[in-house]
Design a protein around this motif. Sequence first.
Motif, PDB file in Angstrom:
ATOM      1  N   UNK A   1      -4.608  -5.056   8.160  1.00  0.00           N
ATOM      2  CA  UNK A   1      -3.863  -4.183   8.666  1.00  0.00           C
ATOM      3  C   UNK A   1      -2.623  -3.439   8.041  1.00  0.00           C
ATOM      4  N   UNK A   2      -1.960  -4.421   7.499  1.00  0.00           N
ATOM      5  CA  UNK A   2      -0.748  -3.880   6.346  1.00  0.00           C
ATOM      6  C   UNK A   2      -1.434  -2.861   5.221  1.00  0.00           C
ATOM      7  N   UNK A   3      -2.653  -3.366   4.693  1.00  0.00           N
ATOM      8  CA  UNK A   3      -3.141  -2.800   3.784  1.00  0.00           C
ATOM      9  C   UNK A   3      -3.307  -1.074   4.362  1.00  0.00           C
ATOM     10  N   UNK A   4      -4.173  -0.925   5.605  1.00  0.00           N
ATOM     11  CA  UNK A   4      -4.402   0.225   6.193  1.00  0.00           C
ATOM     12  C   UNK A   4      -3.059   1.074   6.447  1.00  0.00           C
ATOM     13  N   UNK A   5      -2.111   0.150   6.881  1.00  0.00           N
ATOM     14  CA  UNK A   5      -1.015   0.843   7.307  1.00  0.00           C
ATOM     15  C   UNK A   5      -0.198   1.627   5.919  1.00  0.00           C
ATOM     16  N   UNK A   6      -0.233   0.604   4.685  1.00  0.00           N
ATOM     17  CA  UNK A   6      -0.011   1.291   3.491  1.00  0.00           C
ATOM     18  C   UNK A   6      -0.493   2.517   3.209  1.00  0.00           C
ATOM     19  N   UNK A   7      -1.781   2.526   3.081  1.00  0.00           N
ATOM     20  CA  UNK A   7      -2.775   3.520   2.912  1.00  0.00           C
ATOM     21  C   UNK A   7      -2.409   4.781   3.771  1.00  0.00           C
ATOM     22  N   UNK A   8      -2.206   4.611   5.021  1.00  0.00           N
ATOM     23  CA  UNK A   8      -1.761   5.297   6.174  1.00  0.00           C
ATOM     24  C   UNK A   8      -0.599   6.312   5.529  1.00  0.00           C
TER      25      UNK A   8
ATOM     26  N   UNK B   1      -9.022  -7.602  -1.604  1.00  0.00           N
ATOM     27  CA  UNK B   1      -8.289  -8.841  -1.457  1.00  0.00           C
ATOM     28  C   UNK B   1      -7.509  -8.837  -0.346  1.00  0.00           C
ATOM     29  N   UNK B   2      -8.095  -8.519   1.006  1.00  0.00           N
ATOM     30  CA  UNK B   2      -7.364  -8.507   2.153  1.00  0.00           C
ATOM     31  C   UNK B   2      -6.531  -7.622   2.565  1.00  0.00           C
ATOM     32  N   UNK B   3      -6.788  -6.305   1.795  1.00  0.00           N
ATOM     33  CA  UNK B   3      -5.591  -5.444   1.995  1.00  0.00           C
ATOM     34  C   UNK B   3      -4.319  -5.385   0.815  1.00  0.00           C
TER      35      UNK B   3
END
Length: 264
Positions: free
Chosen positions: A192-199, A67-69
Amino acid sequence: MKKYKLVSFDIDGTLLPYADKDFYPEIKNMFKELKKNGYTVVICTGREMVTIGNLLDGIEVDYFLGANGTFIYDCHKKEIIHEDKIFYSDFMVLSDFLDSKNVDYSVMTNKYGFFSEGHSFDSWFLRDHTDKFKWLNELDSNDSLHIITIKTESQSLIEETRKFLKDKKLKLEINSTWSKGFFVGPVNSNKARGLENLGNIINVSLDEMIAFGDSSNDYEMIKEVGYGVAMSDSPENILSVAKDIAKTAEEKGTLLKLKELGII
Protein backbone atom coordinates in the motif's frame (compact mmCIF):
# COMPACT_ATOMS: atom_id res chain seq x y z
CA MET A 1 -18.65 1.69 -11.67
CA LYS A 2 -16.42 4.52 -10.48
CA LYS A 3 -13.70 5.51 -12.93
CA TYR A 4 -10.41 4.06 -11.72
CA LYS A 5 -7.04 4.98 -13.19
CA LEU A 6 -4.62 2.25 -12.10
CA VAL A 7 -4.80 -1.54 -11.77
CA SER A 8 -2.26 -3.35 -9.59
CA PHE A 9 -1.57 -7.09 -9.50
CA ASP A 10 0.32 -9.37 -7.16
CA ILE A 11 2.09 -12.14 -9.09
CA ASP A 12 2.31 -15.51 -7.31
CA GLY A 13 -1.09 -16.96 -6.53
CA THR A 14 -2.82 -14.02 -8.22
CA LEU A 15 -1.64 -13.70 -11.83
CA LEU A 16 0.58 -16.76 -11.82
CA PRO A 17 -0.27 -20.14 -10.27
CA TYR A 18 2.43 -21.13 -7.78
CA ALA A 19 5.42 -22.80 -9.50
CA ASP A 20 4.34 -21.68 -12.99
CA LYS A 21 7.10 -19.85 -14.86
CA ASP A 22 5.20 -17.61 -17.26
CA PHE A 23 1.87 -15.82 -17.56
CA TYR A 24 -0.94 -17.36 -19.55
CA PRO A 25 -1.33 -15.79 -23.03
CA GLU A 26 -4.75 -14.53 -21.93
CA ILE A 27 -3.18 -12.69 -18.99
CA LYS A 28 -0.58 -11.07 -21.26
CA ASN A 29 -3.41 -9.93 -23.51
CA MET A 30 -5.26 -8.61 -20.44
CA PHE A 31 -2.39 -6.17 -19.86
CA LYS A 32 -2.72 -4.99 -23.47
CA GLU A 33 -6.45 -4.46 -23.07
CA LEU A 34 -5.96 -2.44 -19.89
CA LYS A 35 -3.41 -0.21 -21.59
CA LYS A 36 -5.69 0.23 -24.62
CA ASN A 37 -8.44 1.36 -22.25
CA GLY A 38 -6.19 3.97 -20.64
CA TYR A 39 -5.23 2.31 -17.35
CA THR A 40 -1.84 2.44 -15.66
CA VAL A 41 -0.79 -1.19 -15.15
CA VAL A 42 1.33 -2.17 -12.14
CA ILE A 43 2.93 -5.38 -10.92
CA CYS A 44 3.21 -5.22 -7.11
CA THR A 45 4.94 -8.23 -5.59
CA GLY A 46 7.30 -9.61 -2.99
CA ARG A 47 9.64 -10.51 -5.85
CA GLU A 48 12.58 -8.20 -6.50
CA MET A 49 15.08 -7.50 -9.29
CA VAL A 50 16.54 -11.01 -8.97
CA THR A 51 13.52 -13.31 -8.80
CA ILE A 52 11.37 -11.28 -11.20
CA GLY A 53 13.55 -12.93 -13.85
CA ASN A 54 12.16 -12.32 -17.33
CA LEU A 55 8.51 -12.03 -16.32
CA LEU A 56 8.42 -8.35 -17.30
CA ASP A 57 9.73 -9.03 -20.80
CA GLY A 58 7.22 -8.56 -23.59
CA ILE A 59 4.26 -7.51 -21.44
CA GLU A 60 2.57 -4.12 -21.35
CA VAL A 61 3.17 -3.09 -17.74
CA ASP A 62 4.09 0.44 -16.66
CA TYR A 63 5.61 -0.09 -13.22
CA PHE A 64 7.06 -2.93 -11.18
CA LEU A 65 6.79 -2.40 -7.40
CA GLY A 66 9.13 -4.99 -5.91
CA ALA A 67 10.16 -6.30 -2.50
CA ASN A 68 6.65 -5.68 -1.15
CA GLY A 69 6.61 -2.08 -2.36
CA THR A 70 10.11 -1.15 -1.23
CA PHE A 71 11.14 0.10 -4.68
CA ILE A 72 9.45 1.34 -7.85
CA TYR A 73 10.85 0.35 -11.25
CA ASP A 74 9.72 2.25 -14.33
CA CYS A 75 9.33 -0.43 -17.00
CA HIS A 76 9.53 2.11 -19.83
CA LYS A 77 12.60 4.00 -18.61
CA LYS A 78 14.06 0.72 -17.29
CA GLU A 79 15.22 2.32 -14.07
CA ILE A 80 14.35 2.43 -10.38
CA ILE A 81 12.62 5.74 -9.65
CA HIS A 82 12.02 5.30 -5.90
CA GLU A 83 13.66 3.24 -3.15
CA ASP A 84 13.15 2.75 0.59
CA LYS A 85 16.45 1.08 1.35
CA ILE A 86 17.43 -1.09 4.29
CA PHE A 87 20.37 0.42 6.15
CA TYR A 88 23.44 -1.82 5.86
CA SER A 89 24.26 -1.28 9.56
CA ASP A 90 20.76 -2.37 10.59
CA PHE A 91 21.01 -5.46 8.43
CA MET A 92 24.33 -6.46 10.00
CA VAL A 93 22.86 -6.23 13.50
CA LEU A 94 19.93 -8.41 12.45
CA SER A 95 22.30 -10.77 10.62
CA ASP A 96 24.27 -11.45 13.82
CA PHE A 97 21.02 -12.19 15.64
CA LEU A 98 19.85 -14.59 12.92
CA ASP A 99 23.23 -16.35 12.86
CA SER A 100 22.87 -16.96 16.59
CA LYS A 101 19.55 -18.68 15.88
CA ASN A 102 21.06 -20.94 13.18
CA VAL A 103 18.35 -19.96 10.71
CA ASP A 104 18.53 -19.63 6.92
CA TYR A 105 18.08 -16.11 5.59
CA SER A 106 18.89 -13.89 2.63
CA VAL A 107 18.90 -10.26 1.58
CA MET A 108 18.07 -9.11 -1.93
CA THR A 109 19.64 -6.13 -3.68
CA ASN A 110 19.02 -4.53 -7.06
CA LYS A 111 21.50 -6.97 -8.67
CA TYR A 112 22.00 -10.07 -6.53
CA GLY A 113 20.60 -12.21 -3.77
CA PHE A 114 22.97 -12.79 -0.83
CA PHE A 115 22.39 -15.95 1.19
CA SER A 116 23.49 -17.37 4.53
CA GLU A 117 25.74 -20.45 4.58
CA GLY A 118 23.90 -23.71 4.06
CA HIS A 119 20.96 -22.11 2.30
CA SER A 120 19.15 -24.43 -0.13
CA PHE A 121 18.43 -23.14 -3.62
CA ASP A 122 16.48 -26.23 -4.63
CA SER A 123 13.04 -24.66 -4.92
CA TRP A 124 10.83 -23.65 -7.84
CA PHE A 125 11.18 -20.02 -6.77
CA LEU A 126 15.00 -19.88 -6.75
CA ARG A 127 16.49 -22.54 -8.99
CA ASP A 128 16.16 -20.52 -12.22
CA HIS A 129 18.13 -17.59 -10.79
CA THR A 130 21.25 -19.22 -9.36
CA ASP A 131 23.53 -17.08 -11.54
CA LYS A 132 22.46 -14.12 -9.41
CA PHE A 133 23.20 -15.71 -6.02
CA LYS A 134 26.17 -14.89 -3.81
CA TRP A 135 27.13 -15.66 -0.21
CA LEU A 136 26.61 -13.05 2.49
CA ASN A 137 30.32 -12.50 3.01
CA GLU A 138 30.38 -10.95 -0.49
CA LEU A 139 27.81 -8.28 0.40
CA ASP A 140 29.09 -4.73 0.02
CA SER A 141 28.01 -1.85 2.25
CA ASN A 142 27.23 0.19 -0.87
CA ASP A 143 24.64 -2.28 -2.21
CA SER A 144 20.97 -1.23 -2.20
CA LEU A 145 19.29 -3.63 0.23
CA HIS A 146 15.60 -4.20 -0.52
CA ILE A 147 14.19 -7.14 1.42
CA ILE A 148 15.29 -9.75 3.97
CA THR A 149 13.76 -13.24 3.87
CA ILE A 150 13.98 -15.58 6.86
CA LYS A 151 13.10 -19.24 6.42
CA THR A 152 11.45 -20.73 9.50
CA GLU A 153 8.23 -22.37 10.59
CA SER A 154 8.74 -21.22 14.17
CA GLN A 155 6.14 -18.72 15.34
CA SER A 156 8.24 -18.07 18.44
CA LEU A 157 11.19 -16.96 16.28
CA ILE A 158 8.93 -14.52 14.44
CA GLU A 159 7.87 -12.96 17.74
CA GLU A 160 11.42 -13.01 19.07
CA THR A 161 12.67 -11.25 15.93
CA ARG A 162 9.93 -8.65 16.15
CA LYS A 163 10.94 -7.90 19.75
CA PHE A 164 14.63 -7.80 18.79
CA LEU A 165 14.01 -5.22 16.05
CA LYS A 166 12.07 -3.05 18.49
CA ASP A 167 14.52 -3.38 21.38
CA LYS A 168 17.50 -2.56 19.14
CA LYS A 169 15.56 0.37 17.61
CA LEU A 170 16.38 -0.83 14.11
CA LYS A 171 14.59 0.85 11.21
CA LEU A 172 13.23 -2.54 10.20
CA GLU A 173 9.98 -4.42 10.66
CA ILE A 174 8.38 -7.73 9.78
CA ASN A 175 6.01 -6.74 7.00
CA SER A 176 4.52 -10.15 6.16
CA THR A 177 4.71 -13.86 6.88
CA TRP A 178 4.02 -17.09 5.03
CA SER A 179 3.93 -20.76 5.94
CA LYS A 180 7.71 -21.22 5.76
CA GLY A 181 9.05 -17.89 6.93
CA PHE A 182 8.73 -14.13 7.02
CA PHE A 183 9.90 -10.95 5.31
CA VAL A 184 11.68 -8.01 6.92
CA GLY A 185 11.84 -4.60 5.25
CA PRO A 186 12.23 -0.91 6.10
CA VAL A 187 9.75 0.44 8.66
CA ASN A 188 6.37 1.20 7.08
CA SER A 189 7.20 -0.64 3.86
CA ASN A 190 4.33 -2.58 2.31
CA LYS A 191 2.48 -2.71 -0.97
CA ALA A 192 0.00 0.00 0.00
CA ARG A 193 2.82 2.42 0.84
CA GLY A 194 4.54 1.50 -2.42
CA LEU A 195 1.39 2.28 -4.38
CA GLU A 196 0.95 5.49 -2.41
CA ASN A 197 4.51 6.52 -3.31
CA LEU A 198 3.86 5.73 -6.96
CA GLY A 199 0.59 7.65 -6.81
CA ASN A 200 2.42 10.71 -5.53
CA ILE A 201 4.71 10.50 -8.56
CA ILE A 202 2.01 10.03 -11.22
CA ASN A 203 -0.82 11.92 -9.47
CA VAL A 204 -3.14 8.99 -8.76
CA SER A 205 -4.66 8.51 -5.29
CA LEU A 206 -5.11 5.15 -3.59
CA ASP A 207 -8.88 5.42 -3.94
CA GLU A 208 -8.42 5.63 -7.72
CA MET A 209 -6.70 2.22 -7.77
CA ILE A 210 -7.87 -1.38 -8.15
CA ALA A 211 -5.64 -4.10 -6.67
CA PHE A 212 -5.65 -7.90 -6.82
CA GLY A 213 -3.86 -10.13 -4.29
CA ASP A 214 -3.99 -13.37 -2.34
CA SER A 215 -1.48 -13.38 0.55
CA SER A 216 -0.51 -11.68 3.79
CA ASN A 217 1.77 -9.21 1.99
CA ASP A 218 -1.30 -8.04 0.03
CA TYR A 219 -3.35 -7.19 3.13
CA GLU A 220 -2.67 -3.44 3.31
CA MET A 221 -2.91 -3.02 -0.46
CA ILE A 222 -6.30 -4.74 -0.71
CA LYS A 223 -7.62 -2.90 2.33
CA GLU A 224 -6.49 0.62 1.38
CA VAL A 225 -7.03 0.95 -2.38
CA GLY A 226 -10.33 2.07 -3.80
CA TYR A 227 -11.31 -1.42 -4.98
CA GLY A 228 -9.40 -4.29 -3.42
CA VAL A 229 -10.01 -7.76 -4.86
CA ALA A 230 -8.91 -10.98 -3.14
CA MET A 231 -8.48 -14.28 -4.95
CA SER A 232 -11.01 -16.86 -3.80
CA ASP A 233 -8.34 -19.11 -2.23
CA SER A 234 -6.92 -16.28 -0.10
CA PRO A 235 -6.71 -16.60 3.72
CA GLU A 236 -9.73 -15.38 5.64
CA ASN A 237 -8.06 -12.17 6.86
CA ILE A 238 -7.44 -11.15 3.23
CA LEU A 239 -10.97 -12.02 2.16
CA SER A 240 -12.35 -10.03 5.10
CA VAL A 241 -10.91 -6.69 3.90
CA ALA A 242 -11.60 -7.15 0.18
CA LYS A 243 -14.42 -5.35 -1.61
CA ASP A 244 -14.71 -8.20 -4.11
CA ILE A 245 -13.59 -11.79 -4.71
CA ALA A 246 -12.07 -13.20 -7.91
CA LYS A 247 -11.60 -16.79 -8.99
CA THR A 248 -8.18 -18.40 -8.60
CA ALA A 249 -5.05 -17.75 -10.64
CA GLU A 250 -5.51 -21.15 -12.31
CA GLU A 251 -8.95 -20.00 -13.45
CA LYS A 252 -7.53 -16.65 -14.68
CA GLY A 253 -9.62 -14.92 -12.05
CA THR A 254 -8.11 -11.46 -12.58
CA LEU A 255 -9.15 -11.49 -16.24
CA LEU A 256 -12.64 -12.77 -15.48
CA LYS A 257 -13.19 -10.15 -12.76
CA LEU A 258 -12.02 -7.25 -14.95
CA LYS A 259 -14.43 -8.38 -17.66
CA GLU A 260 -17.25 -8.69 -15.12
CA LEU A 261 -16.57 -5.15 -13.89
CA GLY A 262 -16.51 -3.80 -17.44
CA ILE A 263 -12.90 -2.65 -17.10
CA ILE A 264 -11.89 -4.57 -20.23
